[in-house]
Write a protein that holds these residues in place. Sequence first.
Motif, mmCIF file in Angstrom:
data_model
loop_
_atom_site.group_PDB
_atom_site.id
_atom_site.type_symbol
_atom_site.label_atom_id
_atom_site.label_comp_id
_atom_site.label_asym_id
_atom_site.label_seq_id
_atom_site.Cartn_x
_atom_site.Cartn_y
_atom_site.Cartn_z
ATOM 1 N N MET A 1 15.705 59.540 -60.052
ATOM 2 C CA MET A 1 15.104 59.120 -58.776
ATOM 3 C C MET A 1 16.206 58.744 -57.783
ATOM 4 S SD MET A 1 11.971 56.434 -58.322
ATOM 5 C CE MET A 1 10.691 57.350 -59.133
ATOM 6 N N THR A 2 16.139 59.265 -56.570
ATOM 7 C CA THR A 2 17.177 58.986 -55.572
ATOM 8 C C THR A 2 17.008 57.564 -55.028
ATOM 9 O OG1 THR A 2 15.817 59.697 -53.731
ATOM 10 C CG2 THR A 2 17.097 61.409 -54.833
ATOM 11 N N PRO A 3 18.067 57.016 -54.395
ATOM 12 C CA PRO A 3 17.932 55.674 -53.799
ATOM 13 C C PRO A 3 16.785 55.613 -52.794
ATOM 14 C CG PRO A 3 20.222 56.336 -53.867
ATOM 15 C CD PRO A 3 19.434 57.525 -54.304
ATOM 16 N N PHE A 4 16.590 56.704 -52.065
ATOM 17 C CA PHE A 4 15.501 56.705 -51.081
ATOM 18 C C PHE A 4 14.147 56.575 -51.792
ATOM 19 C CE2 PHE A 4 12.314 58.725 -48.371
ATOM 20 C CZ PHE A 4 12.492 57.986 -47.216
ATOM 21 N N GLU A 5 14.009 57.320 -52.882
ATOM 22 C CA GLU A 5 12.751 57.234 -53.637
ATOM 23 C C GLU A 5 12.553 55.841 -54.229
ATOM 24 O OE1 GLU A 5 13.676 60.887 -55.935
ATOM 25 O OE2 GLU A 5 11.571 61.328 -55.648
ATOM 26 N N GLN A 6 13.663 55.220 -54.632
ATOM 27 C CA GLN A 6 13.557 53.852 -55.165
ATOM 28 C C GLN A 6 13.083 52.894 -54.080
ATOM 29 O OE1 GLN A 6 17.434 53.298 -56.870
ATOM 30 N NE2 GLN A 6 16.879 54.402 -58.733
ATOM 31 N N GLU A 7 13.607 53.094 -52.856
ATOM 32 C CA GLU A 7 13.161 52.262 -51.724
ATOM 33 C C GLU A 7 11.672 52.470 -51.470
ATOM 34 O OE1 GLU A 7 14.432 49.891 -50.013
ATOM 35 O OE2 GLU A 7 16.449 50.026 -50.868
ATOM 36 N N LEU A 8 11.266 53.729 -51.564
ATOM 37 C CA LEU A 8 9.867 54.081 -51.325
ATOM 38 C C LEU A 8 8.965 53.431 -52.391
ATOM 39 C CD1 LEU A 8 8.405 55.812 -49.270
ATOM 40 C CD2 LEU A 8 8.652 57.760 -50.791
ATOM 41 N N LYS A 9 9.443 53.472 -53.602
ATOM 42 C CA LYS A 9 8.700 52.870 -54.717
ATOM 43 C C LYS A 9 8.537 51.357 -54.487
ATOM 44 C CE LYS A 9 9.054 52.879 -59.751
ATOM 45 N NZ LYS A 9 7.637 52.975 -60.049
ATOM 46 N N ARG A 10 9.616 50.749 -53.974
ATOM 47 C CA ARG A 10 9.576 49.307 -53.705
ATOM 48 C C ARG A 10 8.596 49.010 -52.550
ATOM 49 N NH1 ARG A 10 12.929 45.196 -51.706
ATOM 50 N NH2 ARG A 10 14.068 46.628 -50.362
ATOM 51 N N ALA A 11 8.621 49.901 -51.573
ATOM 52 C CA ALA A 11 7.740 49.708 -50.414
ATOM 53 C C ALA A 11 6.268 49.880 -50.796
ATOM 54 C CB ALA A 11 8.103 50.703 -49.317
ATOM 55 N N LEU A 12 6.042 50.749 -51.785
ATOM 56 C CA LEU A 12 4.652 51.027 -52.171
ATOM 57 C C LEU A 12 4.236 50.252 -53.432
ATOM 58 C CD1 LEU A 12 4.465 54.891 -51.547
ATOM 59 C CD2 LEU A 12 3.657 53.061 -50.075
ATOM 60 N N ALA A 13 4.845 49.113 -53.642
ATOM 61 C CA ALA A 13 4.471 48.295 -54.803
ATOM 62 C C ALA A 13 3.015 47.854 -54.657
ATOM 63 C CB ALA A 13 5.383 47.087 -54.903
ATOM 64 N N ARG A 14 2.375 47.618 -55.801
ATOM 65 C CA ARG A 14 0.968 47.200 -55.758
ATOM 66 C C ARG A 14 0.818 45.828 -55.118
ATOM 67 N NH1 ARG A 14 -1.762 48.705 -61.526
ATOM 68 N NH2 ARG A 14 -1.613 50.961 -61.365
ATOM 69 N N GLN A 15 -0.318 45.646 -54.470
ATOM 70 C CA GLN A 15 -0.611 44.355 -53.843
ATOM 71 C C GLN A 15 -1.963 43.860 -54.333
ATOM 72 O OE1 GLN A 15 -0.131 44.500 -49.629
ATOM 73 N NE2 GLN A 15 1.768 45.646 -49.755
ATOM 74 N N GLN A 16 -2.159 42.568 -54.240
ATOM 75 C CA GLN A 16 -3.424 41.982 -54.683
ATOM 76 C C GLN A 16 -4.416 41.919 -53.520
ATOM 77 O OE1 GLN A 16 -4.498 41.099 -57.667
ATOM 78 N NE2 GLN A 16 -2.560 41.607 -58.685
ATOM 79 N N PRO A 17 -5.684 42.182 -53.799
ATOM 80 C CA PRO A 17 -6.688 41.971 -52.736
ATOM 81 C C PRO A 17 -6.902 40.478 -52.521
ATOM 82 C CG PRO A 17 -7.747 42.598 -54.782
ATOM 83 C CD PRO A 17 -6.279 42.650 -55.048
ATOM 84 N N SER A 18 -7.786 40.105 -51.621
ATOM 85 C CA SER A 18 -8.000 38.680 -51.342
ATOM 86 C C SER A 18 -8.520 37.950 -52.586
ATOM 87 C CB SER A 18 -8.985 38.524 -50.185
ATOM 88 O OG SER A 18 -10.180 39.175 -50.524
ATOM 89 N N ALA A 19 -8.331 36.645 -52.592
ATOM 90 C CA ALA A 19 -8.629 35.844 -53.792
ATOM 91 C C ALA A 19 -10.108 35.916 -54.196
ATOM 92 C CB ALA A 19 -8.219 34.400 -53.551
ATOM 93 N N ASP A 20 -10.987 36.048 -53.205
ATOM 94 C CA ASP A 20 -12.424 36.048 -53.530
ATOM 95 C C ASP A 20 -12.981 37.465 -53.736
ATOM 96 O OD1 ASP A 20 -12.157 36.881 -50.950
ATOM 97 O OD2 ASP A 20 -13.886 35.761 -50.180
ATOM 98 N N PHE A 21 -12.092 38.415 -53.972
ATOM 99 C CA PHE A 21 -12.512 39.816 -54.112
ATOM 100 C C PHE A 21 -13.562 39.979 -55.231
ATOM 101 C CE2 PHE A 21 -12.183 44.038 -55.978
ATOM 102 C CZ PHE A 21 -12.214 44.859 -54.870
ATOM 103 N N THR A 22 -13.231 39.470 -56.427
ATOM 104 C CA THR A 22 -14.122 39.646 -57.586
ATOM 105 C C THR A 22 -15.458 38.939 -57.348
ATOM 106 O OG1 THR A 22 -12.115 39.618 -58.909
ATOM 107 C CG2 THR A 22 -14.173 39.465 -60.110
ATOM 108 N N GLU A 23 -15.352 37.731 -56.790
ATOM 109 C CA GLU A 23 -16.561 36.942 -56.518
ATOM 110 C C GLU A 23 -17.499 37.709 -55.574
ATOM 111 O OE1 GLU A 23 -17.316 32.714 -54.411
ATOM 112 O OE2 GLU A 23 -15.383 32.922 -55.454
#
Lengths: 124, 188
Positions: A1-23
Amino acid sequence: MTPFEQELKRALARQQPSADFTERLFARIEEEQAAAPVRWWQRIAQWPAQTIWALAPVCVLILLTSGTMLYTQHRRAVQGEHAKQQLLLALRITSNKLQATQRQVNEVESERQPNQKDNIRRLL
Amino acid sequence: MTQSAGLVAEAILPTFTEAVELHKSMVFSIAWHFLRDRSRAEELSQDVFLELHRRWGSLRSAEHLVFWLRKVTGNRAIDMIRSRKVRPETSLDAAAEPTTLEQMHDSLLASYLERMVATLPEKQRLAIVMRYQEDLEPDEIARILGMNVSTVKTNIARALSLLQAKTVGRLQPNTARRLNEMPGETGK
């Protein structure tokens, strides 16, 4: 994986939805279930796959049995119809034979009657 | 929990509640990176899990569950973009060239890249999200998106070269040199 792809991977890391999502999700599910009563086929669709597979041989057996019964019934009906046709044919033939015999008897009778008259006249 | 999908692969199917907890970040992140709109991404994720609840009985394994979630989220994201005419705030060509990018910090670079991904054409965007967020191989992406593997590879390569060209030109020489090492390699 190139450094650019690594940056892209970091930029597209998973995020959590809002705290009351499941509720909120379960509230929506409850709302939906309350709004629409579950029908019998929907209940079946919700069964685990294992249960459905376990019931499959029973369904196949029921289908085979009812299929065999229907076929037997159909075969009996066909045989009955065939027997009826044969009986009607036999009666028709018998009727024709009787008519022919009757005709012959009548002919013999009509031939014999003038002879009898001549004999009586001769005797007188 | 970030890569939970890989961990539960080939495992037994969890309960619905466990499935929501395990995969909500995956579903939300696919929607978020695709739509770049938090409320719409949450709405889409909720719809996906509602649909999952309705079809829960038809799922066979944990692997099938993850595959289903990725596929349905991707398709619904595309549908949402098309039906609501949701358009990214900026396009790659029209993107402003901010002067702050000259001193771009790593976190700003990540944020910039994230925004630039959202400006890619739909199929390229989804392929990039599946490749770099979900860490999937092109053949897995092809199965999820219903495309040929070669089409997926082409989409990823085009998107990468587009993103790289737009990003590297706006960086400090040192950062640009660092990112330009081994250019053009798109697959593992």
